[in-house]
Scaffold this motif. Structure first.
Motif, PDB file in Angstrom:
ATOM      1  N   ASP A 149       0.823  -1.205   0.000  1.00 20.23           N
ATOM      2  CA  ASP A 149       0.000   0.000   0.000  1.00 20.23           C
ATOM      3  C   ASP A 149       0.854   1.251   0.000  1.00 20.23           C
ATOM      4  OD1 ASP A 149      -2.399  -1.068  -0.227  1.00 20.23           O
ATOM      5  OD2 ASP A 149      -3.117  -0.584   1.796  1.00 20.23           O
ATOM      6  N   LEU A 150       1.869   1.175   0.834  1.00 19.28           N
ATOM      7  CA  LEU A 150       2.764   2.336   0.906  1.00 19.28           C
ATOM      8  C   LEU A 150       3.383   2.620  -0.446  1.00 19.28           C
ATOM      9  CD1 LEU A 150       4.707   1.988   4.244  1.00 19.28           C
ATOM     10  CD2 LEU A 150       3.132   3.765   3.542  1.00 19.28           C
ATOM     11  N   ILE A 151       3.830   1.545  -1.097  1.00 17.87           N
ATOM     12  CA  ILE A 151       4.493   1.723  -2.393  1.00 17.87           C
ATOM     13  C   ILE A 151       3.525   2.356  -3.377  1.00 17.87           C
ATOM     14  CG2 ILE A 151       5.542   0.523  -4.331  1.00 17.87           C
ATOM     15  CD1 ILE A 151       6.569  -1.544  -2.352  1.00 17.87           C
ATOM     16  N   SER A 152       2.313   1.835  -3.416  1.00 21.81           N
ATOM     17  CA  SER A 152       1.339   2.414  -4.330  1.00 21.81           C
ATOM     18  C   SER A 152       1.169   3.894  -4.047  1.00 21.81           C
ATOM     19  CB  SER A 152      -0.004   1.711  -4.178  1.00 21.81           C
ATOM     20  OG  SER A 152       0.127   0.374  -4.541  1.00 21.81           O
ATOM     21  N   GLY A 153       1.081   4.202  -2.770  1.00 21.24           N
ATOM     22  CA  GLY A 153       0.927   5.613  -2.404  1.00 21.24           C
ATOM     23  C   GLY A 153       2.098   6.440  -2.886  1.00 21.24           C
ATOM     24  N   TRP A 154       3.283   5.906  -2.669  1.00 22.10           N
ATOM     25  CA  TRP A 154       4.474   6.650  -3.113  1.00 22.10           C
ATOM     26  C   TRP A 154       4.475   6.844  -4.614  1.00 22.10           C
ATOM     27  CZ3 TRP A 154       7.873   3.005   0.224  1.00 22.10           C
ATOM     28  CH2 TRP A 154       7.799   3.413   1.554  1.00 22.10           C
ATOM     29  N   ILE A 155       4.065   5.791  -5.302  1.00 21.47           N
ATOM     30  CA  ILE A 155       4.104   5.893  -6.758  1.00 21.47           C
ATOM     31  C   ILE A 155       3.111   6.940  -7.230  1.00 21.47           C
ATOM     32  CG2 ILE A 155       3.536   4.650  -8.869  1.00 21.47           C
ATOM     33  CD1 ILE A 155       4.801   2.168  -7.469  1.00 21.47           C
ATOM     34  N   GLN A 156       1.942   6.917  -6.621  1.00 19.18           N
ATOM     35  CA  GLN A 156       0.952   7.926  -7.013  1.00 19.18           C
ATOM     36  C   GLN A 156       1.470   9.318  -6.744  1.00 19.18           C
ATOM     37  OE1 GLN A 156      -3.005   7.557  -5.809  1.00 19.18           O
ATOM     38  NE2 GLN A 156      -3.159   5.376  -6.203  1.00 19.18           N
ATOM     39  N   LYS A 157       1.957   9.460  -5.535  1.00 20.29           N
ATOM     40  CA  LYS A 157       2.434  10.790  -5.167  1.00 20.29           C
ATOM     41  C   LYS A 157       3.628  11.167  -6.033  1.00 20.29           C
ATOM     42  CE  LYS A 157       3.683  13.338  -0.999  1.00 20.29           C
ATOM     43  NZ  LYS A 157       4.116  14.379  -1.902  1.00 20.29           N
ATOM     44  N   GLY A 158       4.470  10.162  -6.256  1.00 23.98           N
ATOM     45  CA  GLY A 158       5.644  10.394  -7.086  1.00 23.98           C
ATOM     46  C   GLY A 158       5.262  10.864  -8.469  1.00 23.98           C
ATOM     47  N   SER A 159       4.266  10.213  -9.068  1.00 23.28           N
ATOM     48  CA  SER A 159       3.932  10.616 -10.431  1.00 23.28           C
ATOM     49  C   SER A 159       3.317  12.012 -10.439  1.00 23.28           C
ATOM     50  CB  SER A 159       3.013   9.602 -11.109  1.00 23.28           C
ATOM     51  OG  SER A 159       2.253   8.906 -10.203  1.00 23.28           O
ATOM     52  N   GLN A 160       2.543  12.293  -9.394  1.00 21.82           N
ATOM     53  CA  GLN A 160       1.979  13.641  -9.320  1.00 21.82           C
ATOM     54  C   GLN A 160       3.106  14.675  -9.250  1.00 21.82           C
ATOM     55  OE1 GLN A 160      -1.252  14.315  -9.356  1.00 21.82           O
ATOM     56  NE2 GLN A 160      -1.325  16.453  -8.794  1.00 21.82           N
ATOM     57  N   ASP A 161       4.022  14.427  -8.336  1.00 23.81           N
ATOM     58  CA  ASP A 161       5.132  15.365  -8.181  1.00 23.81           C
ATOM     59  C   ASP A 161       5.964  15.437  -9.445  1.00 23.81           C
ATOM     60  OD1 ASP A 161       4.238  15.723  -5.714  1.00 23.81           O
ATOM     61  OD2 ASP A 161       5.804  14.571  -4.688  1.00 23.81           O
ATOM     62  N   PHE A 162       6.128  14.268 -10.059  1.00 26.02           N
ATOM     63  CA  PHE A 162       6.943  14.215 -11.266  1.00 26.02           C
ATOM     64  C   PHE A 162       6.379  15.137 -12.333  1.00 26.02           C
ATOM     65  CE2 PHE A 162       6.890  12.088 -15.478  1.00 26.02           C
ATOM     66  CZ  PHE A 162       8.178  12.380 -15.847  1.00 26.02           C
ATOM     67  N   PHE A 163       5.089  15.014 -12.571  1.00 27.30           N
ATOM     68  CA  PHE A 163       4.518  15.836 -13.637  1.00 27.30           C
ATOM     69  C   PHE A 163       4.545  17.304 -13.265  1.00 27.30           C
ATOM     70  CE2 PHE A 163       2.593  11.803 -15.096  1.00 27.30           C
ATOM     71  CZ  PHE A 163       3.102  11.845 -16.371  1.00 27.30           C
ATOM     72  N   ARG A 164       4.347  17.548 -11.988  1.00 26.91           N
ATOM     73  CA  ARG A 164       4.381  18.954 -11.575  1.00 26.91           C
ATOM     74  C   ARG A 164       5.770  19.541 -11.790  1.00 26.91           C
ATOM     75  NH1 ARG A 164       1.391  22.079  -9.669  1.00 26.91           N
ATOM     76  NH2 ARG A 164      -0.771  21.738  -9.067  1.00 26.91           N
ATOM     77  N   SER A 165       6.770  18.787 -11.393  1.00 21.63           N
ATOM     78  CA  SER A 165       8.119  19.341 -11.518  1.00 21.63           C
ATOM     79  C   SER A 165       8.556  19.354 -12.975  1.00 21.63           C
ATOM     80  CB  SER A 165       9.106  18.563 -10.656  1.00 21.63           C
ATOM     81  OG  SER A 165       9.295  17.287 -11.186  1.00 21.63           O
ATOM     82  N   LEU A 166       7.997  18.408 -13.745  1.00 26.09           N
ATOM     83  CA  LEU A 166       8.307  18.415 -15.172  1.00 26.09           C
ATOM     84  C   LEU A 166       7.785  19.706 -15.795  1.00 26.09           C
ATOM     85  CD1 LEU A 166       9.569  16.595 -17.339  1.00 26.09           C
ATOM     86  CD2 LEU A 166       7.290  15.827 -17.898  1.00 26.09           C
ATOM     87  N   GLU A 167       6.594  20.065 -15.394  1.00 23.85           N
ATOM     88  CA  GLU A 167       6.014  21.296 -15.922  1.00 23.85           C
ATOM     89  C   GLU A 167       6.877  22.484 -15.522  1.00 23.85           C
ATOM     90  OE1 GLU A 167       3.047  24.734 -15.407  1.00 23.85           O
ATOM     91  OE2 GLU A 167       4.037  23.607 -13.845  1.00 23.85           O
TER      92      GLU A 167
ATOM     93  N   GLU B  82      -3.656  13.402   3.435  1.00 23.50           N
ATOM     94  CA  GLU B  82      -4.401  14.538   3.984  1.00 23.50           C
ATOM     95  C   GLU B  82      -5.185  15.241   2.875  1.00 23.50           C
ATOM     96  OE1 GLU B  82      -0.490  15.548   4.682  1.00 23.50           O
ATOM     97  OE2 GLU B  82      -0.861  13.419   5.043  1.00 23.50           O
ATOM     98  N   ASN B  83      -4.578  15.290   1.708  1.00 29.25           N
ATOM     99  CA  ASN B  83      -5.236  16.052   0.661  1.00 29.25           C
ATOM    100  C   ASN B  83      -5.872  15.130  -0.369  1.00 29.25           C
ATOM    101  OD1 ASN B  83      -4.101  18.211   1.982  1.00 29.25           O
ATOM    102  ND2 ASN B  83      -2.253  18.152   0.724  1.00 29.25           N
ATOM    103  N   GLY B  84      -6.585  14.158   0.088  1.00 35.64           N
ATOM    104  CA  GLY B  84      -7.270  13.269  -0.836  1.00 35.64           C
ATOM    105  C   GLY B  84      -6.280  12.389  -1.562  1.00 35.64           C
ATOM    106  N   PRO B  85      -6.662  11.814  -2.695  1.00 32.90           N
ATOM    107  CA  PRO B  85      -5.749  10.931  -3.415  1.00 32.90           C
ATOM    108  C   PRO B  85      -4.552  11.722  -3.922  1.00 32.90           C
ATOM    109  CG  PRO B  85      -7.719  11.372  -4.705  1.00 32.90           C
ATOM    110  CD  PRO B  85      -7.967  11.937  -3.342  1.00 32.90           C
ATOM    111  N   ALA B  86      -3.422  11.011  -4.007  1.00 32.31           N
ATOM    112  CA  ALA B  86      -2.193  11.724  -4.327  1.00 32.31           C
ATOM    113  C   ALA B  86      -2.098  12.056  -5.812  1.00 32.31           C
ATOM    114  CB  ALA B  86      -1.001  10.879  -3.912  1.00 32.31           C
ATOM    115  N   PHE B  87      -2.682  11.198  -6.608  1.00 34.44           N
ATOM    116  CA  PHE B  87      -2.535  11.412  -8.049  1.00 34.44           C
ATOM    117  C   PHE B  87      -3.833  11.970  -8.594  1.00 34.44           C
ATOM    118  CE2 PHE B  87      -2.617   9.926 -12.462  1.00 34.44           C
ATOM    119  CZ  PHE B  87      -1.481  10.563 -12.904  1.00 34.44           C
ATOM    120  N   ILE B  88      -3.795  13.192  -9.077  1.00 32.61           N
ATOM    121  CA  ILE B  88      -5.013  13.835  -9.568  1.00 32.61           C
ATOM    122  C   ILE B  88      -4.800  14.192 -11.037  1.00 32.61           C
ATOM    123  CG2 ILE B  88      -6.712  15.607  -9.065  1.00 32.61           C
ATOM    124  CD1 ILE B  88      -4.937  16.045  -6.456  1.00 32.61           C
ATOM    125  N   PRO B  89      -5.217  13.302 -11.935  1.00 32.25           N
ATOM    126  CA  PRO B  89      -4.951  13.548 -13.349  1.00 32.25           C
ATOM    127  C   PRO B  89      -5.619  14.824 -13.846  1.00 32.25           C
ATOM    128  CG  PRO B  89      -6.353  11.619 -13.035  1.00 32.25           C
ATOM    129  CD  PRO B  89      -5.912  12.034 -11.690  1.00 32.25           C
TER     130      PRO B  89
END
Lengths: 351, 780
Positions: free
Chosen positions: B454-472, B536-543
C-alpha cells in the motif's frame, strides 16, 4: 471578463496620448488632457467629474501651441501643469498656468510660467516633485536627466544639475519615488535606471529590456511596477532587484502604461496597445511567503490576478491616471481621443 | 434390651450428675447436662422453687395424679437416701487405703543413702584411672600426628614437583580442564614459595600453562572448533585469570573488521546482481559473488551466535554490530540507487540484503533487526521511487537538450521535429518503463514488500503527481519563462532558442492528451491500493489537475514562443525607427532592408512551426512550388489596389482622420487579437499580426516628412504580398497594413503618396534584386 460600457466617455477633437490627474484640486475630481495633432491646433482640456459622478464636464478648453506628448499636473497648484510638446522637428517642455478667471473669458489663453529651454533634445517627460509644495522638476530626454528649480513668481526655471545616461540607453520615461524624494527611476531600452538626485549619479539599475512604463507603489516602499512591450507587467522589490517579485501577463500586445493605485495597495492598472485597460490585483507584498504557506491558495491567486479588463476602446490606450481624490476612479485615454472614466468600486470588495 | 438399657443409662447419668454437683458446686456445669427440661417442674434445677412447683401441681393435677406423684416422689427420695449412704461408704474406704499406702512408702525409703555413697566412691576411682592412661599415651599420639602432617606436606610437594609433567601430559591428551584444575590447585603454594624452593618447578609449570593458554586461545579463535569447545576454552581461560575482556574485544574487533568484507559496495553491487543472472546458466556456483556473499554473511551470523554463547555479556555489542551491518547495507543501497538502477537490479540487491537481515535476525532476535531494517527499507524504497522519477525527468530534459539547437539547423533541417519526436518518445517510453519497473516492485514477494504494498502504491501515485508537476516547472525553466532560483540568470532568455520553446509547448500538449491518460490508466490498473492510505489532501494522483496544469503550460509556452519571436522583430523595428531622422528623410530609392529581415524572421517561424505543430483544418490553397510566379501576380494585383488607395489618399489628404474614423464606424471591428491555437497557421498569423501592430505603434511615435512617409508606404506595399501569402486571415492583415499607412499619414507633415508607377517600379526592382540574391546564394 467582459468590460461593460459602464464608463463615462468624453471625446477630444483630435488624437491624444496623455492625461493627468489634477492632484491639487481638492474640491472636484478633475483631469487634464492634451491633444496630439501634427497639423491642427492642439488643445488642453480641463475635465471635471460631476458631483454625482455620472457626467464628465469640460471645465476649461485652452489652446496649446504644439502637439502634446506629455502632460503633468502640478501637485500643489491646480492651475499649473507641465507639457512636453513637439513642433514636428524638435521637442520642448514648458510650465503653464491656467488663467485665473478662465470661465469668464471668451478664448482663454494659457500663461506660460516658464519654458525649460535649456533642455534640448527629444524630451520624453516632465516629473513633478512627488508631493507637497516644492518647486523641483525633472525633465528626461533620450539621454539626459535635468533637475530644475522652478520659481512661479519670477516665472523662471533654472537647471540645478543634470546627468547623462549615455548614448545607448535612450531613456523613454520615468517616475519619482514618493518614499524617497532623492530617487528617480528612468526607463531605458534595456534597463530601468535609478538616480540619486543629491549626487546626480546613477546608483542602480534593473536589467530588463523594453520597459515602457514605470510606477512606484505609493503605499509600499521599495516596490516598483514596470510595463514592458512583450513580456507584460513585473513587480520588483528594489532591495533585491535581480528577479521580479511578481509577474502579471499584461496585454495581448504591448503594455504601455502602468499605474499603482494611490490608496489601495496592490491595485494596479495597466493600459495596452491591444485597446484595453486591465485592472490587476498584485499581492506583491509577500507572494513568496504565500506560496510556501499554502500552495492551493497561491495557485488560486496566481490564476486570477486580473480583476477586470475594460475593452471598450477603439484604439490603443496610452493615457492612464488614477484620481487621487477619489481613488477608486481612473481616467483612460485612447489614441482616438476618447477619455473614459471608470470606477473600480465593484471590484474593491474582492481585495 | 435396648429398652432396659435406656433406664439404666438414665440412672447412671443421674448419679454422675449428682456426684459432680456434689464435688463441684458450680450450678452452670450441673445444669448444662439436663437443661433440656429446665423448667419449673425440674426438681434438679438450681432455680427450683418448691412452692411454685406445688402451686403448679395443685392447679394442674387432680387428686389421683397428685397421689401418684406423692408416691413417686417418696420412692425417689428413698432412693436418693440410699445413694448418698453408698457414697459416704465408698469415700471412707478410699481414705483408709490411702493412709495405708503412705505408711508403706515411709518404711521403703529408709536405707537408700548408704547405697548412694558407695556409688560415688566407685565413679571417682574410675576417673583417676582413665587420667593415668591418658597421660601415658599422650606423647605417642603427638608423634603420630606430626608424622601425618609431614606426610601430607610431602604429598603436596610431590604434587607440585609432578605438576609440570602432569601438565605436559594433559597438554598431550588435550585435557585442558584437568590441567587448569591442577594448576589452580597448586597456585597458592607456588605463589608463596615460587620464588624460593620451587623456582624451577614453577617456571616449568608456568611454561606449560602458557602453552595451555596459547592452545586455548587458538582454540577460542579457531572457527573450526565446536562452539561447545570454544566456550569451554573461554571459561578455562577465565579461570586462568587471562584477561578475557581484552580477548573478547579483540574477537569482536575481528568480527567488526569482517563487516567490511560483508559490505555490498555500490560499485560491486551491480556485478553481484549481474553474476546472479549469468551464473545461472553456467552453474559455476563457487565463483558466484552472490553465493560468496551469502556464505560470508552466514559465517558472520554463525560467529555472532558463537560469541553470544561464549560471552553472554557481550550481547549489546553484538546487537550494535548487527545493526551497524544492516544500516550499512541500506546506506550502501542508497548510494547504489543514486546511480541509475533498474528495478530488477534494485530488487536483486534488496533481496540479498533482506536475506542477510533474516539470517542475522535468526541469531539475534532481540536486536529488533527486522524492525530496523523495515524502517530503513521504507526509506530506501521511497527514495528509490523518487529517484526513478527524477531520473526520468533528467532523461527527458537530456533528450530535449541533447540536440544543440542552433539557429540555422533548427530552421533549415528537421531538427525540431526530431527533437520533438525524440522527447515525446522519451516521455512515453520513460513512463511506460518506469511503471513496468514499479510493477516489479509490487510483484516482489520478499517479506517486507508485501507489507509495504500500500505504501508503495501511495508513493508511486504521489511520485507521479510530483513528477509531472516538476516536469512542468522544468519546462517553464527550460523555456526561460521562469528563471529558476538556483541558477540566477544562468541562462538568459536570449540564449534559449525559440524553437525549443515551441517544442516544449507541443510536448506539453502531448503530455496532456496522451501521457497523462495513460499514466492514469496504469495507476488505476496496478497501483490503486495506496488510496487506503490516509493522505491529507485526498488521493495523491489527480490527473485532472495535471491536465489543467499542462494545458495552461502549453498555452503559456506557445504564447512565450510567439512573444520571443515577436520580440526579435520588435527589436528589428525599433532599430529601424530609432536610427534615421524621419523628418529629414530622403526620397525613397528602394525598399528598406529591414523588410527582408522581417520576412526572414517570419519564414523562420513558418519553418519551425511546420516541423512541430499540426496543420489547421482550415487552410487556404497555396502553391508553394510556384513561388515566383505567384508573387509577381499578386504584386500586380496589389498595384491596382494601391493605385486606388493612393488616389484616395491624395484626394482626401486633409480629412484623413475623419475619414478613417468614419470608416471604422462602418467597418466591422477586425479582431486582431484572437486566441492562439495549436496549428501552424494560427501561430504564424498571430505572430504577423503582433508584428504589424508593433510596426504601427512605432510609426505613431515618429514624425515624418513626405519622403519618410513614402518610404513607409513603399515598405508596407512590398510587405503586403508575402504576408498575405503566409497568413490565413487576409482581412486582418489588410486592415493592419492599412492602419500602418494611416498612422504614418497622420504623423506626416506633408502627405503626398508615391505615384503608383514609381511604387511598382521600386517593388519590381527589389524583387529582381532579391531573386538575384537568392540565385547567388543557391549557386554559391
Amino acid at each position: 471578463m467582459q468590460g461593460g460600457s459602464s464608463g463615462i466617455g468624453y471625446g477630444l477633437k483630435y488624437q491624444a496620448r496623455c492625461i493627468s490627474d489634477v492632484k491639487a484640486d481638492t474640491d472636484y475630481t478633475s483631469f487634464l488632457t492634451g491633444t496630439l495633432s501634427l497639423k491642427e491646433e492642439n488643445e488642453v482640456h480641463l475635465l471635471r467629474l460631476s458631483s454625482g459622478g455620472s457626467e464628465l464636464i469640460c471645465e476649461g478648453l485652452f489652446s496649446h501651441p504644439n502637439e502634446i506628448w506629455d502632460l503633468a499636473s502640478c501637485p500643489f497648484d491646480q492651475r499649473i501643469f507641465s507639457t512636453v510638446f513637439s513642433t514636428g522637428e524638435s521637442f520642448g517642455a514648458a510650465i503653464w498656468q491656467i488663467p485665473e478667471l478662465y470661465g469668464q473669458l471668451n478664448s482663454p489663453q494659457l500663461e506660460r510660467v516658464a519654458s525649460l529651454d535649456a533642455h534640448v533634445g527629444k524630451i520624453n517627460c516632465v516629473l513633478w516633485w512627488p508631493s507637497g509644495r516644492c518647486d523641483k522638476l525633472i525633465s528626461i530626454d533620450e539621454q539626459n536627466l535635468f533637475l530644475w528649480s522652478l520659481d512661479c513668481s519670477k516665472k523662471s526655471a533654472e537647471v540645478l544639475s543634470k546627468d547623462s545616461a549615455g548614448m545607448l540607453h535612450s531613456l523613454s520615461g520615468g517616475a519619482w519615488d514618493p518614499h524617497d524624494v532623492n530617487a528617480v527611476a528612468a526607463t531605458g531600452e534595456s534597463s530601468v535606471q535609478f538616480w540619486d538626485l543629491r549626487t546626480m549619479k546613477k546608483v542602480n539599475s534593473i536589467e530588463h529590456a523594453h520597459v515602457r512604463g514605470v510606477d512606484y507603489n505609493p503605499k509600499r516602499e521599495h516596490i516598483l511596477v514596470t510595463a514592458e512591450d512583450e513580456s507584460g507587467i513585473h513587480v520588483w522589490d528594489l532591495r533585491k532587484a535581480k528577479v521580479p517579485v511578481q509577474e502579471l501577463p499584461g496585454h495581448t500586445h504591448w503594455t504601455w502604461a502602468v499605474k499603482c493605485n494611490p490608496e489601495y495597495d496592490g491595485l494596479i492598472l495597466s493600459a495596452g496597445t491591444d485597446s484595453a485597460v486591465n485592472l490587476w490585483f498584485a499581492s506583491a507584498s509577500s507572494s513568496d511567503d504565500k506560496t510556501s504557506e499554502s500552495p492551493v491558495e497561491s495557485t488560486r491567486q496566481r490564476v486570477n490576478p486580473l480583476l477586470n479588463s475594460y475593452t471598450d476602446y477603439e484604439d490603443s490606450v496610452y493615457g492612464l491616471a488614477w484620481s487621487s481624490r477619489e481613488p477608486w476612479v481612473f481616467a483612460s485615454l485612447s489614441y482616438d481621443g476618447r477619455v473614459v472614466i471608470e470606477s473600480v468600486k465593484p471590484f474593491l470588495p474582492r481585495i | 434390651m435396648a429398652t432396659e438399657a435406656a433406664p439404666m443409662d438414665e440412672k447412671a447419668k443421674r448419679m454422675r450428675d449428682l456426684l459432680s454437683s456434689f464435688y463441684a458446686p458450680d450450678p452452670s456445669i450441673s445444669t448444662s447436662g439436663s437443661s433440656i427440661n429446665a423448667s419449673f417442674d425440674n426438681i434438679n434445677s438450681t432455680s427450683f422453687d418448691a412452692d411454685q412447683y406445688m402451686d403448679l401441681m395443685i392447679k394442674k393435677s387432680n387428686l389421683e395424679v397428685l397421689l401418684q406423684r406423692h408416691v413417686q416422689m417418696a420412692a425417689e427420695i428413698k432412693n436418693l437416701d440410699t445413694d448418698l449412704q453408698m457414697l459416704v461408704y465408698e469415700n471412707y474406704n478410699k481414705f483408709i487405703s490411702a493412709t495405708d499406702t503412705i505408711k508403706r512408702m515411709k518404711s521403703n525409703i529408709f536405707g537408700m543413702e548408704g547405697n548412694m555413697d558407695q556409688l560415688l566412691q566407685k565413679i571417682m576411682s574410675v576417673q583417676s584411672k582413665s587420667d593415668g592412661v591418658n597421660t601415658s599415651l599422650f606423647e605417642k599420639r603427638e608423634h603420630i600426628e606430626k608424622l601425618h602432617r609431614t606426610r601430607n606436606l610431602l604429598r603436596k610437594v610431590q604434587f607440585i614437583y609432578d605438576l609440570p609433567a602432569r601438565l605436559q601430559k594433559c597438554i598431550k591428551s588435550e585435557a585442558y580442564g584437568d590441567a587448569v584444575r591442577f594448576y589452580t590447585g597448586a597456585m597458592p603454594i607456588l605463589k608463596v614459595y615460587g620464588d624460593t624452593s620451587f623456582q624451577d618447578c614453577r617456571r616449568a609449570s608456568e611454561e606449560a600453562i602458557e602453552i595451555i593458554i596459547k592452545n586455548l586461545q587458538t582454540k577460542l579463535f579457531s572457527d573450526s572448533e565446536s562452539i561447545q569447545a570454544r566456550a569451554e576454552a573461554a571459561v578455562l581461560l577465565k579461570q586462568l585469570d587471562v584477561p578475557v575482556d581484552s580477548l573478547k574485544a579483540k574477537l569482536l574487533e575481528k568480527l567488526e573488521q569482517s563487516l567490511d568484507g560483508l559490505q555490498i559496495k555500490p560499485e560491486e553491487a551491480s556485478t553481484l546482481v549481474e553474476h546472479d543472472d549469468s551464473s545461472n546458466d553456467t552453474e559455476s556456483n563457487d565463483q558466484h559473488p552472490a553465493k560468496i556473499h551469502e556464505d560470508a554473511v552466514r559465517g558472520f551470523s554463525e560467529a555472532i551466535r558463537a560469541y553470544r554463547e561464549i560471552f553472554p555479556d557481550s550481547e549489546e555489542r553484538l546487537f550494535k554490530l548487527a545493526r551497524a551491518l544492516t544500516a550499512m547495507h541500506f546506506e550502501h543501497m542508497e548510494l547504489y540507487i543514486k546511480k541509475r538502477v533498474s528495478a530488477a537490479d534494485f530488487l536483486g540487491i534488496f533481496r540479498i540484503v533482506w536475506e542477510d537481515v533474516v539470517l542475522m535476525d535468526e541469531v539475534l532476535p532481540e536486536a529488533a533487526l527486522s524492525d530496523l531494517s523495515a524502517e530503513a527499507a521504507q526509506v530506501t524504497l521511497k527514495q528509490f521511487v523518487a529517484r526513478m522519477f527524477s531520473h526520468l525527468q533528467q532523461d527527458i530534459s537530456d533528450t530535449l537538450l541533447k540536440f544543440d539547437i542552433n539557429q540555422k539547423e533548427a530552421v533549415e533541417g528537421e531538427l525540431l521535429k526530431v527533437v520533438l519526436e525524440a522527447s515525446q518518445k522519451a516521455v512515453l517510453q520513460g513512463t511506460t518503463n518506469i511503471f513496468q519497473d514499479f510493477r516489479q516492485l509490487l510483484d516482489e514477494k520478499t517479506g517486507i514488500f508485501i507489507k509495504m504494498k500500500d505504501l508503495i502504491s501511495g508513493w508511486i501515485q504521489k511520485g507521479s503527481q510530483d513528477f509531472f508537476r516538476s516536469l512542468e516547472a522544468q519546462f517553464l525553466v527550460l523555456s526561460g519563462k521562469t528563471s529558476s532560483s538556483n541558477d540566477i540568470e544562468g541562462k538568459s532568455s536570449d540564449k534559449i532558442h525559440a524553437g525549443l520553446i515551441l517544442v516544449l509547448a507541443q510536448l506539453s500538449v502531448f503530455i496532456e492528451q496522451k501521457v497523462i491518460p495513460r499514466v492514469t490508466e496504469e495507476i488505476a490498473a496496478s497501483f490503486s491500493g495506496g488510496n487506503s492510505q490516509a493522505f491529507e489532501n485526498g488521493p495523491a494522483f489527480i490527473p485532472g489537475e495535471l491536465c489543467r496544469v499542462f494545458h495552461a503550460a502549453s498555452e503559456k509556452l506557445l504564447q512565450h514562443y510567439i512573444d520571443t519571436r515577436t520580440q526579435k522583430v520588435s527589436v528589428l523595428l525599433r532599430k529601424r525607427f530609432k536610427t534615421p531622422n524621419w523628418v529629414k528623410h530622403k526620397e525613397p530609392r528602394e525598399v528598406h532592408m529591414y523588410v527582408d529581415m522581417f520576412l526572414h524572421e517570419l519564414e523562420d517561424v513558418g519553418k519551425e512551426v511546420k516541423q512541430v505543430l499540426p496543420q489547421g483544418t482550415f487552410r487556404k490553397h497555396k502553391r508553394t512550388d510556384s513561388n515566383g510566379s505567384n508573387t509577381t501576380t499578386s504584386s500586380r494585383s496589389n498595384t491596382l489596389h494601391n493605385d486606388k488607395m493612393a488616389r484616395s489618399n491624395s484626394q482626401r489628404a486633409r480629412s484623413q482622420l475623419f475619414e478613417t474614423h468614419l470608416a471604422k464606424l462602418f467597418k466591422q471591428k477586425v479582431e486582431i487579437f484572437t486566441k492562439v491555437e495549436f496549428t501552424q497557421e494560427s501561430v504564424v498569423t498571430t505572430t504577423v499580426k503582433l508584428c504589424l501592430k508593433s510596426l504601427q505603434e512605432y510609426v505613431r511615435l515618429q514624425t515624418f516628412n513626405r519622403s519618410g512617409f513614402q518610404q513607409i508606404q513603399l515598405d508596407i506595399q512590398f510587405l503586403k504580398a508575402p504576408l498575405k501569402e503566409a497568413v490565413e486571415d487576409e482581412a486582418a492583415i489588410d486592415f493592419l497594413l492599412d492602419e500602418v499607412i494611416v498612422a504614418a499619414s497622420e504623423r506626416c507633415l506633408d502627405v503626398i503618396p508615391l505615384e503608383p508607377p514609381i511604387l511598382d517600379k521600386l517593388i519590381q526592382a527589389k524583387l529582381a534584386k532579391s531573386k538575384e540574391h537568392n540565385h547567388n546564394t543557391v549557386s554559391s
